[in-house]
Design a protein around this motif. Structure first.
Motif, PDB file in Angstrom:
ATOM      1  N   MET A   1       0.851  -1.193   0.000  1.00 41.71           N
ATOM      2  CA  MET A   1       0.000   0.000   0.000  1.00 41.71           C
ATOM      3  C   MET A   1       0.886   1.242   0.000  1.00 41.71           C
ATOM      4  SD  MET A   1      -2.776   1.245   2.837  1.00 41.71           S
ATOM      5  CE  MET A   1      -3.711  -0.255   2.692  1.00 41.71           C
ATOM      6  N   PHE A   2       0.602   2.202  -0.864  1.00 35.86           N
ATOM      7  CA  PHE A   2       1.391   3.412  -0.906  1.00 35.86           C
ATOM      8  C   PHE A   2       1.195   4.185   0.390  1.00 35.86           C
ATOM      9  CE2 PHE A   2       2.910   3.010  -5.094  1.00 35.86           C
ATOM     10  CZ  PHE A   2       1.903   2.478  -5.873  1.00 35.86           C
ATOM     11  N   ARG A   3       2.245   4.938   0.753  1.00 37.36           N
ATOM     12  CA  ARG A   3       2.201   5.681   2.003  1.00 37.36           C
ATOM     13  C   ARG A   3       1.043   6.673   2.012  1.00 37.36           C
ATOM     14  NH1 ARG A   3       7.766   8.177   4.051  1.00 37.36           N
ATOM     15  NH2 ARG A   3       8.192   5.928   4.002  1.00 37.36           N
ATOM     16  N   SER A   4       0.790   7.313   0.864  1.00 44.26           N
ATOM     17  CA  SER A   4      -0.307   8.282   0.812  1.00 44.26           C
ATOM     18  C   SER A   4      -1.654   7.606   1.052  1.00 44.26           C
ATOM     19  CB  SER A   4      -0.313   9.002  -0.537  1.00 44.26           C
ATOM     20  OG  SER A   4      -0.456   8.066  -1.601  1.00 44.26           O
ATOM     21  N   ARG A   5      -1.803   6.375   0.557  1.00 49.23           N
ATOM     22  CA  ARG A   5      -3.038   5.619   0.780  1.00 49.23           C
ATOM     23  C   ARG A   5      -3.210   5.308   2.262  1.00 49.23           C
ATOM     24  NH1 ARG A   5      -8.179   3.946   0.092  1.00 49.23           N
ATOM     25  NH2 ARG A   5      -8.432   1.712   0.427  1.00 49.23           N
ATOM     26  N   ARG A   6      -2.168   4.886   2.913  1.00 50.47           N
ATOM     27  CA  ARG A   6      -2.219   4.579   4.334  1.00 50.47           C
ATOM     28  C   ARG A   6      -2.507   5.839   5.156  1.00 50.47           C
ATOM     29  NH1 ARG A   6      -0.533   0.202   7.449  1.00 50.47           N
ATOM     30  NH2 ARG A   6      -0.107   0.755   9.616  1.00 50.47           N
ATOM     31  N   ALA A   7      -1.869   6.940   4.791  1.00 50.70           N
ATOM     32  CA  ALA A   7      -2.120   8.205   5.501  1.00 50.70           C
ATOM     33  C   ALA A   7      -3.574   8.638   5.336  1.00 50.70           C
ATOM     34  CB  ALA A   7      -1.175   9.282   4.981  1.00 50.70           C
ATOM     35  N   GLY A   8      -4.145   8.375   4.146  1.00 49.57           N
ATOM     36  CA  GLY A   8      -5.555   8.705   3.933  1.00 49.57           C
ATOM     37  C   GLY A   8      -6.478   7.890   4.827  1.00 49.57           C
ATOM     38  N   LEU A   9      -6.156   6.615   5.021  1.00 51.02           N
ATOM     39  CA  LEU A   9      -6.957   5.778   5.910  1.00 51.02           C
ATOM     40  C   LEU A   9      -6.885   6.281   7.345  1.00 51.02           C
ATOM     41  CD1 LEU A   9      -6.064   2.214   4.543  1.00 51.02           C
ATOM     42  CD2 LEU A   9      -8.223   3.444   4.245  1.00 51.02           C
ATOM     43  N   VAL A  10      -5.707   6.693   7.780  1.00 49.47           N
ATOM     44  CA  VAL A  10      -5.549   7.216   9.138  1.00 49.47           C
ATOM     45  C   VAL A  10      -6.360   8.496   9.313  1.00 49.47           C
ATOM     46  CG1 VAL A  10      -3.907   8.204  10.782  1.00 49.47           C
ATOM     47  CG2 VAL A  10      -3.326   6.122   9.516  1.00 49.47           C
ATOM     48  N   ARG A  11      -6.360   9.368   8.309  1.00 45.42           N
ATOM     49  CA  ARG A  11      -7.159  10.604   8.384  1.00 45.42           C
ATOM     50  C   ARG A  11      -8.647  10.270   8.472  1.00 45.42           C
ATOM     51  NH1 ARG A  11      -3.275  12.575   4.619  1.00 45.42           N
ATOM     52  NH2 ARG A  11      -4.644  12.014   2.870  1.00 45.42           N
ATOM     53  N   ARG A  12      -9.091   9.286   7.689  1.00 39.69           N
ATOM     54  CA  ARG A  12     -10.505   8.892   7.753  1.00 39.69           C
ATOM     55  C   ARG A  12     -10.843   8.335   9.128  1.00 39.69           C
ATOM     56  NH1 ARG A  12     -11.157   5.090   2.614  1.00 39.69           N
ATOM     57  NH2 ARG A  12     -13.182   4.644   3.584  1.00 39.69           N
ATOM     58  N   LEU A  13      -9.947   7.575   9.711  1.00 44.78           N
ATOM     59  CA  LEU A  13     -10.183   7.046  11.055  1.00 44.78           C
ATOM     60  C   LEU A  13     -10.293   8.167  12.075  1.00 44.78           C
ATOM     61  CD1 LEU A  13      -7.771   3.963  11.147  1.00 44.78           C
ATOM     62  CD2 LEU A  13     -10.260   3.901  11.399  1.00 44.78           C
ATOM     63  N   ALA A  29      -6.544  13.705  23.808  1.00 50.00           N
ATOM     64  CA  ALA A  29      -5.706  13.098  24.840  1.00 50.00           C
ATOM     65  C   ALA A  29      -5.252  11.698  24.448  1.00 50.00           C
ATOM     66  CB  ALA A  29      -6.473  13.056  26.170  1.00 50.00           C
ATOM     67  N   LEU A  30      -5.986  11.079  23.542  1.00 48.24           N
ATOM     68  CA  LEU A  30      -5.667   9.722  23.116  1.00 48.24           C
ATOM     69  C   LEU A  30      -4.901   9.682  21.793  1.00 48.24           C
ATOM     70  CD1 LEU A  30      -9.143   8.038  23.819  1.00 48.24           C
ATOM     71  CD2 LEU A  30      -7.147   8.086  25.329  1.00 48.24           C
ATOM     72  N   LYS A  31      -4.692  10.837  21.171  1.00 50.40           N
ATOM     73  CA  LYS A  31      -4.127  10.870  19.828  1.00 50.40           C
ATOM     74  C   LYS A  31      -2.761  10.196  19.733  1.00 50.40           C
ATOM     75  CE  LYS A  31      -3.419  13.940  15.885  1.00 50.40           C
ATOM     76  NZ  LYS A  31      -3.582  15.323  15.376  1.00 50.40           N
ATOM     77  N   PRO A  32      -1.817  10.476  20.643  1.00 46.49           N
ATOM     78  CA  PRO A  32      -0.505   9.806  20.502  1.00 46.49           C
ATOM     79  C   PRO A  32      -0.609   8.289  20.566  1.00 46.49           C
ATOM     80  CG  PRO A  32      -0.365  11.665  22.014  1.00 46.49           C
ATOM     81  CD  PRO A  32      -1.816  11.447  21.745  1.00 46.49           C
ATOM     82  N   ALA A  33      -1.420   7.775  21.522  1.00 47.53           N
ATOM     83  CA  ALA A  33      -1.565   6.321  21.648  1.00 47.53           C
ATOM     84  C   ALA A  33      -2.282   5.746  20.433  1.00 47.53           C
ATOM     85  CB  ALA A  33      -2.325   5.973  22.930  1.00 47.53           C
ATOM     86  N   ALA A  34      -3.288   6.469  19.923  1.00 51.60           N
ATOM     87  CA  ALA A  34      -4.037   5.981  18.761  1.00 51.60           C
ATOM     88  C   ALA A  34      -3.142   5.875  17.536  1.00 51.60           C
ATOM     89  CB  ALA A  34      -5.223   6.906  18.480  1.00 51.60           C
ATOM     90  N   HIS A  35      -2.354   6.902  17.281  1.00 58.64           N
ATOM     91  CA  HIS A  35      -1.480   6.864  16.107  1.00 58.64           C
ATOM     92  C   HIS A  35      -0.380   5.816  16.264  1.00 58.64           C
ATOM     93  CE1 HIS A  35      -2.812  10.198  13.457  1.00 58.64           C
ATOM     94  NE2 HIS A  35      -3.422  10.600  14.565  1.00 58.64           N
ATOM     95  N   ASP A  43      -1.701  -3.307   6.785  1.00 61.77           N
ATOM     96  CA  ASP A  43      -2.535  -2.568   5.842  1.00 61.77           C
ATOM     97  C   ASP A  43      -3.962  -3.096   5.816  1.00 61.77           C
ATOM     98  OD1 ASP A  43      -0.286  -1.149   5.300  1.00 61.77           O
ATOM     99  OD2 ASP A  43       0.082  -2.042   3.327  1.00 61.77           O
ATOM    100  N   GLU A  44      -4.117  -4.428   5.754  1.00 59.81           N
ATOM    101  CA  GLU A  44      -5.460  -4.988   5.680  1.00 59.81           C
ATOM    102  C   GLU A  44      -6.232  -4.766   6.974  1.00 59.81           C
ATOM    103  OE1 GLU A  44      -2.513  -8.485   6.230  1.00 59.81           O
ATOM    104  OE2 GLU A  44      -2.660  -6.594   5.104  1.00 59.81           O
ATOM    105  N   GLU A  45      -5.528  -4.736   8.122  1.00 57.21           N
ATOM    106  CA  GLU A  45      -6.202  -4.482   9.395  1.00 57.21           C
ATOM    107  C   GLU A  45      -6.685  -3.038   9.455  1.00 57.21           C
ATOM    108  OE1 GLU A  45      -6.557  -7.132  10.990  1.00 57.21           O
ATOM    109  OE2 GLU A  45      -4.951  -8.360  10.211  1.00 57.21           O
ATOM    110  N   LEU A  46      -5.883  -2.132   8.920  1.00 57.86           N
ATOM    111  CA  LEU A  46      -6.265  -0.723   8.911  1.00 57.86           C
ATOM    112  C   LEU A  46      -7.507  -0.510   8.044  1.00 57.86           C
ATOM    113  CD1 LEU A  46      -4.962   1.738  10.294  1.00 57.86           C
ATOM    114  CD2 LEU A  46      -3.867   2.283   8.120  1.00 57.86           C
ATOM    115  N   GLU A  47      -7.575  -1.181   6.902  1.00 53.68           N
ATOM    116  CA  GLU A  47      -8.744  -1.063   6.039  1.00 53.68           C
ATOM    117  C   GLU A  47      -9.989  -1.641   6.707  1.00 53.68           C
ATOM    118  OE1 GLU A  47      -7.291  -2.971   2.466  1.00 53.68           O
ATOM    119  OE2 GLU A  47      -7.068  -1.008   1.503  1.00 53.68           O
ATOM    120  N   LEU A  48      -9.842  -2.773   7.394  1.00 56.08           N
ATOM    121  CA  LEU A  48     -10.963  -3.350   8.112  1.00 56.08           C
ATOM    122  C   LEU A  48     -11.468  -2.417   9.200  1.00 56.08           C
ATOM    123  CD1 LEU A  48     -10.037  -7.131   8.607  1.00 56.08           C
ATOM    124  CD2 LEU A  48     -12.074  -6.221   7.460  1.00 56.08           C
TER     125      LEU A  48
END
Length: 347
Positions: A1-13, A29-35, A43-48
């Motif tokens: 998965m391209f880095r930009s694609r992964r970053a997009g999934l994180v933004r959507r989350l 307050a949870l942002k550091p732990a979440a990221h 990659d597949e877990e992030l998409e799920l």
């Protein structure tokens, strides 16, 4: 998965995070732990995970596997499932023991004896309902002197509908084709009138719903309304995704999938010495053990004051409307939409 694609999934989350009432529970307050957790997911877990949180649990999604261990970055170290449940469902959640795995979650995998990875899909969990969270003032319901009469048509057909992508399928089974082995039958009532026929449950779990984007089970929305009253129409409109009823070791659990409370009662919800049935309010996202096989023991009948004997192997569930001494509805037969679960006694 391209880095930009992964970053997009994180933004959507991150856009799907819940609002919190206090700064201590805020997503920031949870942002550091979440990221930190997002970086550990494949990659597949992030998409799920994106699929699960964007559908808000309406669509069935697979397990999201995360390495076992607590995550640093918040004020206190949090297990992955607690972190994501706080972020996307319950900002006030504190401890793992407040959660329960839903029956379709496989929980953990790998490792010798102990799982090396565990599921952290926030929609594979429910919160445990208890009388003290929140305290229902109507927990002791008096008993109705007029329980509904025996249904006039004792179910010659079991009705089932499945829904997938806008296509309804009638998967009803005639009584002659239904094999033995069901663990319960479901009866849907509107006030004192039973609507439709008995529905036999053979699988370990069943969805009872009016509107479910994808899935199968007992669809109440396909049944004709017995009453045209506004009360029934409003209550039906609140059933939505309904509930998940599951037979698990030791008992039967109900998980409230809808956006409105459900109210449940059974002979095993209260202490054996109680003179009436306990009625418990179950909030959206919460689950409760509605029936305990061990607690009911060898009781042959359950006698309620003013009502006489009734089946001790039964559960009653009202959608959106409670009943009891603190309500205008004293008895469940006054509730506009409710469900009767008739359990098959273990042999």
């Amino acid at each position: 998965m391209f880095r930009s694609r992964r970053a997009g999934l994180v933004r959507r989350l991150w856009r799907q995070r819940c609002a919190a009432d206090s700064p201590e529970d805020s997503p920031g307050a949870l942002k550091p732990a979440a990221h930190a957790l997002f970086k550990k997911l494949k990659d597949e877990e992030l998409e799920l995970l994106v699929q699960a949180v964007e559908s808000r649990g309406a669509w069935e999604s697979g397990c999201v596997w995360a390495p076992r261990g607590e995550l640093r970055g918040a004020k206190q170290a949090l297990p992955p499932q607690v972190l994501l449940c706080r972020l996307y469902r319950w900002p006030d959640l504190r401890q793992p023991h407040e959660l329960k795995h839903l029956c379709y979650c496989t929980r953990g995998r790998g490792g010798c004896g102990d799982a090396a990875a565990l599921c952290c899909n926030p929609h594979h969990f429910s919160r445990l309902a208890a009388p003290e969270t929140p305290p229902p003032p109507y927990s002791k319901a008096s008993c109705s002197p007029s329980w509904p009469d025996e249904p006039q048509h004792p179910g010659t057909q079991f009705m089932e509908f499945s829904y997938n992508g806008g296509d309804w399928r009638d998967t009803s089974l005639s009584q002659s084709t239904v094999k033995d082995g069901y663990w319960c039958k479901l009866a849907y009532w509107e006030h004192r009138t039973r609507v439709g026929r008995l529905y036999a449950v053979h699988e370990a779990s069943v969805n009872i719903f009016c509107e479910l984007p994808q899935g199968s089970g007992f669809c109440l929305g396909q049944l004709p309304a017995a009453h045209c009253s506004r009360a029934v129409q409003r209550a039906r409109g609140k059933i939505g995704r309904g509930l998940l009823l599951s037979q698990e070791p030791g008992g039967v659990w109900a998980y409230n999938r809808s956006e409105h409370p459900i109210f449940v009662s059974s002979p095993t919800l209260g202490p054996p010495s109680a003179c009436g049935l306990t009625v418990l309010k179950v909030l959206p996202g919460y689950s409760v053990k509605v029936f305990d096989y061990e607690q009911v023991g060898g009781v042959g009948s359950w006698r309620l004051p003013g009502e006489g004997p009734c089946d001790p192997h039964s559960v009653r569930i009202s959608f959106a409307k409670g009943w009891g001494p603190c309500y205008s509805r004293q008895f469940i037969t006054s509730c506009p939409c409710w469900l009767e679960v008739l359990l098959n006694r273990p042999r």
